[in-house]
Design a protein around this motif. Structure first.
Motif, PDB file in Angstrom:
ATOM      1  N   CYS A  23     -15.567  46.255 -25.549  1.00 29.18           N
ATOM      2  CA  CYS A  23     -15.188  45.049 -27.114  1.00 29.18           C
ATOM      3  C   CYS A  23     -15.843  44.746 -27.735  1.00 29.18           C
ATOM      4  CB  CYS A  23     -15.232  43.951 -26.327  1.00 29.18           C
ATOM      5  SG  CYS A  23     -14.034  43.602 -24.473  1.00 29.18           S
ATOM      6  N   ASN A  47      -6.113  41.139 -31.475  1.00 25.31           N
ATOM      7  CA  ASN A  47      -5.355  40.115 -30.708  1.00 25.31           C
ATOM      8  C   ASN A  47      -4.883  40.673 -29.207  1.00 25.31           C
ATOM      9  OD1 ASN A  47      -5.072  38.440 -32.689  1.00 25.31           O
ATOM     10  ND2 ASN A  47      -2.999  38.792 -33.067  1.00 25.31           N
ATOM     11  N   SER A  69      -6.304  43.091 -27.668  1.00 24.52           N
ATOM     12  CA  SER A  69      -7.766  42.813 -26.347  1.00 24.52           C
ATOM     13  C   SER A  69      -7.671  41.499 -25.623  1.00 24.52           C
ATOM     14  CB  SER A  69      -8.491  43.263 -26.642  1.00 24.52           C
ATOM     15  OG  SER A  69      -9.481  44.542 -28.019  1.00 24.52           O
ATOM     16  N   MET A  70      -7.456  40.949 -27.043  1.00 25.10           N
ATOM     17  CA  MET A  70      -7.663  38.678 -26.021  1.00 25.10           C
ATOM     18  C   MET A  70      -5.539  38.857 -25.719  1.00 25.10           C
ATOM     19  SD  MET A  70      -9.160  37.144 -29.667  1.00 25.10           S
ATOM     20  CE  MET A  70      -7.821  37.169 -30.775  1.00 25.10           C
ATOM     21  N   SER A  71      -5.019  39.394 -25.442  1.00 20.06           N
ATOM     22  CA  SER A  71      -4.177  39.474 -24.925  1.00 20.06           C
ATOM     23  C   SER A  71      -3.593  40.195 -23.928  1.00 20.06           C
ATOM     24  CB  SER A  71      -2.677  40.129 -25.836  1.00 20.06           C
ATOM     25  OG  SER A  71      -2.752  41.215 -25.188  1.00 20.06           O
ATOM     26  N   LYS A 120      -9.517  38.350 -21.007  1.00 20.16           N
ATOM     27  CA  LYS A 120     -10.929  37.082 -21.955  1.00 20.16           C
ATOM     28  C   LYS A 120     -12.164  37.886 -22.151  1.00 20.16           C
ATOM     29  CE  LYS A 120     -12.005  33.062 -22.090  1.00 20.16           C
ATOM     30  NZ  LYS A 120     -11.900  32.320 -22.837  1.00 20.16           N
ATOM     31  N   LEU A 121     -12.061  37.672 -23.292  1.00 19.14           N
ATOM     32  CA  LEU A 121     -13.452  38.052 -23.966  1.00 19.14           C
ATOM     33  C   LEU A 121     -14.693  37.302 -23.931  1.00 19.14           C
ATOM     34  CD1 LEU A 121     -11.925  39.222 -27.341  1.00 19.14           C
ATOM     35  CD2 LEU A 121     -11.996  40.586 -26.032  1.00 19.14           C
ATOM     36  N   CYS A 132     -16.598  36.340 -28.833  1.00 20.38           N
ATOM     37  CA  CYS A 132     -16.154  35.476 -30.024  1.00 20.38           C
ATOM     38  C   CYS A 132     -17.355  34.630 -30.829  1.00 20.38           C
ATOM     39  CB  CYS A 132     -15.372  34.286 -28.416  1.00 20.38           C
ATOM     40  SG  CYS A 132     -14.514  35.442 -27.495  1.00 20.38           S
ATOM     41  N   GLN A 181     -11.833  31.729 -29.157  1.00 23.51           N
ATOM     42  CA  GLN A 181     -11.367  31.148 -27.617  1.00 23.51           C
ATOM     43  C   GLN A 181     -10.322  30.938 -27.268  1.00 23.51           C
ATOM     44  OE1 GLN A 181     -15.367  29.989 -25.626  1.00 23.51           O
ATOM     45  NE2 GLN A 181     -16.158  30.622 -27.620  1.00 23.51           N
ATOM     46  N   ASN A 194      -7.905  32.919 -27.782  1.00 18.12           N
ATOM     47  CA  ASN A 194      -7.826  34.059 -25.864  1.00 18.12           C
ATOM     48  C   ASN A 194      -6.942  33.814 -25.320  1.00 18.12           C
ATOM     49  OD1 ASN A 194     -10.894  36.290 -24.549  1.00 18.12           O
ATOM     50  ND2 ASN A 194      -8.326  36.543 -24.683  1.00 18.12           N
ATOM     51  N   ASP A 195      -7.197  32.280 -24.827  1.00 19.20           N
ATOM     52  CA  ASP A 195      -6.753  31.347 -23.827  1.00 19.20           C
ATOM     53  C   ASP A 195      -5.326  31.369 -23.662  1.00 19.20           C
ATOM     54  OD1 ASP A 195      -9.417  31.266 -22.549  1.00 19.20           O
ATOM     55  OD2 ASP A 195      -9.667  29.014 -23.010  1.00 19.20           O
TER      56      ASP A 195
END
Length: 244
Positions: A6, A43, A45-47, A50-51, A56, A100, A103-104
């Motif tokens: 990432c 967005n 990757s975050m969807s 979990k980065l 982050c 963060q 991402n959640d």
């Protein structure tokens, strides 16, 4: 390894920001670009995943430097904490995204889709592989599971404490264990159940002939919540209870 895969996201953000930093942008212009473009680049990757926390923080650092620095080679002081700037404008911030938390939230959206669209391809694959005999809310993360599944469970955990029921036929919601007393707040009966009513569903409070509340049963079981319960309108056509 996940962090290395990432890393390209941070490089893209910095490269894009570097091309804009040489221009004379007003604070309003910077705010628009930061919200609409830079914050939106990770967005996808975050969807899905979990980065890592360290990644982050690197993304956040790139956004901070774009906001405060007028040139790429000039590092200025950050006069306001990023945690303050991520607050809404109503609360004294600028409405920037906390990476963060966002991402959640995107992972919770993915979990919500699996829960409410069980016939979609993603839901069928995940159910067949990870929770074939149980509900998503009871699913666990085996040692050999993918990083994507672990991210879905992070979103699931965020949802779990805020899931309620909109009452339809009353066959799915539990009287004592589920949140069903309100569609705008997390409310459920807090009185200890009797031995006979410990596993009763909301449908057990209906008249046997139709989907109307049995005032006598409600009075006997939950007298302090009678008015609240009688104000709830079940489905007249027998529609199922709906997650909200």
């Amino acid at each position: 390894m996940k962090r290395d895969i990432c890393t390209g996201i941070v490089d893209q953000i910095r490269q894009k920001a570097k091309g804009w930093s040489t221009r004379h942008l007003s604070p309003a212009g910077k705010m628009t670009l930061l919200k609409a473009v830079l914050s939106a680049m990770p967005n996808h990757s975050m969807s899905c995943y979990k980065l890592p926390k360290s990644l982050c923080k690197r993304i956040q650092s790139a956004l901070i430097r774009f906001w405060w620095d007028s040139k790429p080679d000039e590092r200025k002081i950050s006069w306001v904490a990023w945690s303050t700037m991520t607050k809404s404008k109503r609360d004294g911030g600028l409405g920037f995204r906390d990476i963060q938390c966002f991402n959640d939230a995107l992972l919770a959206k993915l979990s919500w889709r699996i829960m409410n669209s069980p016939e979609c391809l993603l839901a069928r694959i995940m159910k067949g592989k990870y929770f074939p005999y149980q509900d998503l809310l009871q699913a666990t993360a085996p040692n050999s599971c993918s990083h994507g599944w672990r991210g879905i469970l992070i979103g699931r955990n965020l949802l779990r404490d805020h899931l309620g029921w909109a009452i339809g036929d009353g066959e799915s919601a539990s009287v004592w264990k589920d949140l069903w007393l309100s569609t705008s707040a997390c409310e459920c009966p807090i009185a200890p159940p009797t031995k006979d009513s410990e596993f009763i569903k909301v449908a057990g409070l209906f008249l046997s002939s139709e989907r109307e509340w049995d005032a006598g049963k409600v009075q006997a079981l939950l007298p302090h919540l009678k008015d609240n319960i009688l104000s709830i309108k079940p489905s007249k056509k027998g529609g199922p209870d709906k997650r909200i």
